[in-house]
Write an enzyme that holds these catalytic residues in place. Structure first.
Site, PDB file in Angstrom:
ATOM      1  CG  PHE A 173      -1.082   2.682   9.347  1.00  0.00           C
ATOM      2  CD1 PHE A 173      -1.892   1.608   9.670  1.00  0.00           C
ATOM      3  CD2 PHE A 173      -1.540   3.601   8.398  1.00  0.00           C
ATOM      4  CE1 PHE A 173      -3.150   1.453   9.061  1.00  0.00           C
ATOM      5  CE2 PHE A 173      -2.784   3.448   7.776  1.00  0.00           C
ATOM      6  CZ  PHE A 173      -3.594   2.372   8.125  1.00  0.00           C
ATOM      7  CD  GLU A 174       4.077   3.809   3.885  1.00  0.00           C
ATOM      8  OE1 GLU A 174       4.449   2.705   3.436  1.00  0.00           O
ATOM      9  OE2 GLU A 174       4.632   4.864   3.610  1.00  0.00           O
ATOM     10  CB  ILE A 175      -3.570   1.346   3.467  1.00  0.00           C
ATOM     11  CG1 ILE A 175      -3.712   0.629   4.823  1.00  0.00           C
ATOM     12  CG2 ILE A 175      -4.289   0.552   2.371  1.00  0.00           C
ATOM     13  CD1 ILE A 175      -5.147   0.504   5.312  1.00  0.00           C
TER      14      ILE A 175
END
Ligand SMILES: Nc1nc2c(ncn2[C@@H]2O[C@H](COP(=O)(O)OP(=O)(O)OP(=O)(O)O)[C@@H](O)[C@H]2O)c(=O)[nH]1
Ligand SMILES: *[C@@H]1O[C@H](CO)[C@@H](O)[C@H](O)[C@H]1NC(C)=O
Ligand SMILES: *[C@@H]1O[C@H](CO)[C@@H](O)[C@H](O)[C@H]1NC(C)=O
Ligand SMILES: *[C@@H]1O[C@H](CO)[C@@H](O)[C@H](O)[C@H]1NC(C)=O
Ligand SMILES: [Mg+2]
Length: 426
Positions: free
Chosen positions: A313-315
């Protein structure tokens, strides 16, 4: 009377056969056989099934899986025509969508996947769309080192509410750079295989980690955007996301974000920190003054404590990854060869970069984005928050306050009070 006892006997026999099949399959190494579903089970043990001539659950005329899928999709069309189902015609089913007001950010979802990941990524897309994107319709970029097939494109573009775009990764971004000693790399894979290190003998996993570390943000499709949200196959989103996280990132000058953090498996990165120290000496100009070094190290930078943000998960901000600072950092690590001579993951590589080259308040912890990727769950702490966001995660599964999580260190770095109710989740 006699007839029905005979039937009963047949049923019992069939049941006993099923039990035997189950035991045979679960005692053999079924994971290696790739037998994970009931269909697979029946297929592989098909010969035990009397009366099943093909021994499998294929389409009636031995059609391929793709053809079966297509005819299933077509079936809903003909059901519509025959007026036997209240569902609208295939292609015309629209999710109720409340278009969120406000301007969209220059942003996209991004997924690296193989054709074989289609069903696992579909689950992820469905959740992201239901919980967030059906109201925002952001684009979705799919990247692959191979050509995406028709099934992958058809299924994923049916699920995405924004534009679905498909990119092939060129050989210059996926593969061994010429300075890598192939024999040495092969020896390492063998050693890691013997030590049973997860993905230790995999070449493609290494290419994947290197690609995610240094190239995805430079793909021609990704060059068209400013922010990205990375999504992997088989993830879950447990709570509504009722605002635009891209907008939050942009308006608050955030460059990187996370939901889960933990300690990296030491065997995969024995010399990573040495390379990082080499980089810091060569490029002191890239090291941020108000950084998060104390989150990475307990002795002011001498040694690495192995904390990293879980990068499935990465933004994040793509311009930061494309900056001279990040490119110099990646190039330095790449030249050291650890993507192949060890098994450096993109998670510690991204995390160390963010922690050292950003100000500590440019990294954001998205507590309200509840998330699962095998085997860890982030479920927001605090019952009222979970109810308000219509969460369906079990708070007992929350990893945040587990001893292997690095979130506690994050709270300490920022001098933040722990959220109410955290003790109950330790
Ligand atoms: N195109 C392509 N994608 C890949 C390849 N290997 C992995 N991926 C993708 O890269 C991402 C990370 O791979 P995963 O296998 O999920 O790695 P992981 O999350 O460390 O391990 P898991 O616990 O198995 O999920 C996923 O989105 C995969 O679909 C590959 O060889 N080619
Ligand atoms: C499904 O429908 C499409 C268009 O309506 C058609 O081109 C295709 O041949 C059909 N496939 C099958 C398996 O019936
Ligand atoms: C979005 O960002 C990219 C990369 O910075 C830029 O090239 C592009 O012009 C931007 N698009 C819009 C619509 O602002
Ligand atoms: C460093 O970051 C903290 C919070 O993360 C902030 O309060 C502080 O003002 C920053 N200091 C400088 C010099 O930028
Ligand atoms: Mg994964």
């Amino acid at each position: 009377m006699a007839g029905s006892t005979r039937y009963l006997r047949y049923i019992l026999l069939a049941f006993a056969a099923l039990v035997v099949i189950f035991f045979i399959s679960s005692s053999s190494s079924s994971v290696d056989d790739g037998v994970k579903s009931a269909t697979g089970l029946l297929k592989s043990k098909g010969s035990l099934w009397k009366g099943s001539s093909t021994g499998s659950l294929q389409g009636s005329q031995g059609q391929s899986k793709d053809a079966v899928l297509e005819s299933n999709l077509n079936a809903s069309e003909s059901a519509f025509e025959q007026n036997s189902s209240p569902n609208p015609k295939y292609g015309q089913v629209t999710r109720p969508s409340t278009q969120a007001p406000g301007e969209r950010v220059n942003a996209t979802f991004v997924t690296l996947a193989r054709n074989g990941d289609v069903w696992e990524i579909s689950r992820s897309i469905r959740q992201v769309e239901d919980r967030f994107n059906r109201n925002y319709n952001y684009d979705w970029v799919f990247l692959n080192d191979d050509e995406f097939d028709d099934t992958f494109k058809k299924v994923t573009s049916a699920l995405t509410s924004g534009r679905a775009r498909y990119g092939k990764i060129g050989p210059e971004h996926w593969g061994f750079p010429d300075f890598i000693d192939q024999d040495k790399a092969a020896r390492v894979r063998e050693e890691m295989h013997e030590k049973k290190i997860i993905y230790g003998d995999s070449i493609s996993y290494r290419h994947m980690c290197r690609y995610e570390s240094g190239f995805f943000f430079r793909h021609p499709l990704m060059m068209e955007y400013e922010y990205y949200w990375r999504v992997e196959p088989s993830i879950e989103l447990f709570c509504d996301v009722g605002y635009d996280p891209f907008r939050y990132m942009k308006d608050n000058n955030k460059m990187y974000s996370f939901v889960l953090s933990l300690y990296e498996y030491v065997e995969t990165i024995p010399t990573l920190w040495d390379s990082v120290k080499g980089f810091m000496e060569q490029h002191p100009e890239h090291i941020s003054e108000n950084n998060s070094m104390d989150w990475l190290s307990d002795d002011g930078g001498k040694t690495y404590n192995h904390c990293h943000f879980w990068s499935n998960f990465e933004i994040g901000n793509l311009e930061w990854l494309r900056s001279q600072a990040y490119i110099d950092y990646f190039t330095h690590l790449d030249k050291a060869g650890g993507f192949f001579y060890e098994r450096w993951g993109d998670a510690p590589v991204h995390s160390i970069a963010a922690a050292l080259m950003l100000k500590k308040d440019q990294i954001h912890f998205f507590n309200d984005i509840a998330y699962y990727h095998v085997p860890f769950t982030h479920c927001p702490t605090g019952e009222q928050k979970r109810l308000d966001l219509k969460c369906h995660c079990n708070p007992k599964d929350n990893f945040d306050w587990n001893g292997y999580s690095c979130l506690n260190r994050w709270y300490e770095l920022h001098n933040l009070p722990k959220p109410d109710g955290y003790e109950a989740e330790q």
